[in-house]
Scaffold this active site. Structure first.
Site, PDB file in Angstrom:
ATOM      1  N   PRO A  82       0.816  -1.221   0.000  1.00 39.68           N
ATOM      2  CA  PRO A  82       0.000   0.000   0.000  1.00 39.68           C
ATOM      3  C   PRO A  82       0.849   1.272   0.000  1.00 39.68           C
ATOM      4  CG  PRO A  82      -0.891  -1.580   1.558  1.00 39.68           C
ATOM      5  CD  PRO A  82       0.425  -2.140   1.086  1.00 39.68           C
ATOM      6  N   CYS A  83       0.430   2.214  -0.822  1.00 38.79           N
ATOM      7  CA  CYS A  83       1.182   3.469  -0.965  1.00 38.79           C
ATOM      8  C   CYS A  83       0.646   4.570  -0.060  1.00 38.79           C
ATOM      9  CB  CYS A  83       1.130   3.934  -2.416  1.00 38.79           C
ATOM     10  SG  CYS A  83      -0.525   4.451  -2.941  1.00 38.79           S
ATOM     11  N   THR A  84      -0.373   4.289   0.713  1.00 39.38           N
ATOM     12  CA  THR A  84      -1.099   5.324   1.448  1.00 39.38           C
ATOM     13  C   THR A  84      -0.243   6.161   2.391  1.00 39.38           C
ATOM     14  OG1 THR A  84      -1.776   3.524   2.904  1.00 39.38           O
ATOM     15  CG2 THR A  84      -3.393   4.308   1.331  1.00 39.38           C
TER      16      THR A  84
END
Length: 144
Positions: A82-84
């Site tokens: 995840p890049c969040t």
């Protein structure tokens, strides 16, 4: 001897990476067998299985909770944690938060453990451009 490569897909979403492999097969005769995937979003799981005509039973679920010994052998691992917490649109906390806990982007570490234990021939990892910013130099160097 088969030229078919066996793949594991982590943080699979709806399976865009698998579609890329299908296109390779169409264009170059490249064959891939999906040995399993990991995804936690129920809507993405339903879509993934419908788009790739596979059973939900092939989903290993939460990467941080998977029993690595239960993962079928594979030749390559395709993953994009995840890049969040890396993205410019996100909170930019990196891999570890102020309390020492993994952020969503910190799911890199449990996935890395799968890679270390299973030791496939190939690993393909993707993420957002912000990972190459000076802010995330430590994280990028950790990956490299």
């Amino acid at each position: 001897m088969s030229n078919k490569l066996k793949g594991l897909f982590l943080f699979a979403g709806i399976g865009a990476c698998e579609k890329a492999f299908e296109r390779l097969n169409t264009k170059y005769g490249f064959e891939m067998e999906n040995t399993g995937f990991a995804e936690i979003d129920p809507f993405a799981i339903k879509s993934y299985c419908a788009l790739h005509n596979i059973s939900e039973s092939m989903n290993y679920g939460d990467v941080s909770k998977v029993n690595i010994s239960k993962i079928a052998d594979f030749d390559f691992m395709m993953w994009g944690f995840p890049c969040t917490d890396i993205s410019r649109a996100g909170k930019q906390k990196g891999f570890i938060d102020e309390n020492g806990n993994y952020t969503r982007s910190g799911m890199y570490y449990p996935a890395l453990e799968i890679l270390k234990v299973k030791r496939p021939k190939y690993s393909i990892i993707e993420n957002v451009k912000a990972l190459t910013d000076k802010t995330f130099e430590f994280q990028l160097n950790t990956i490299l």
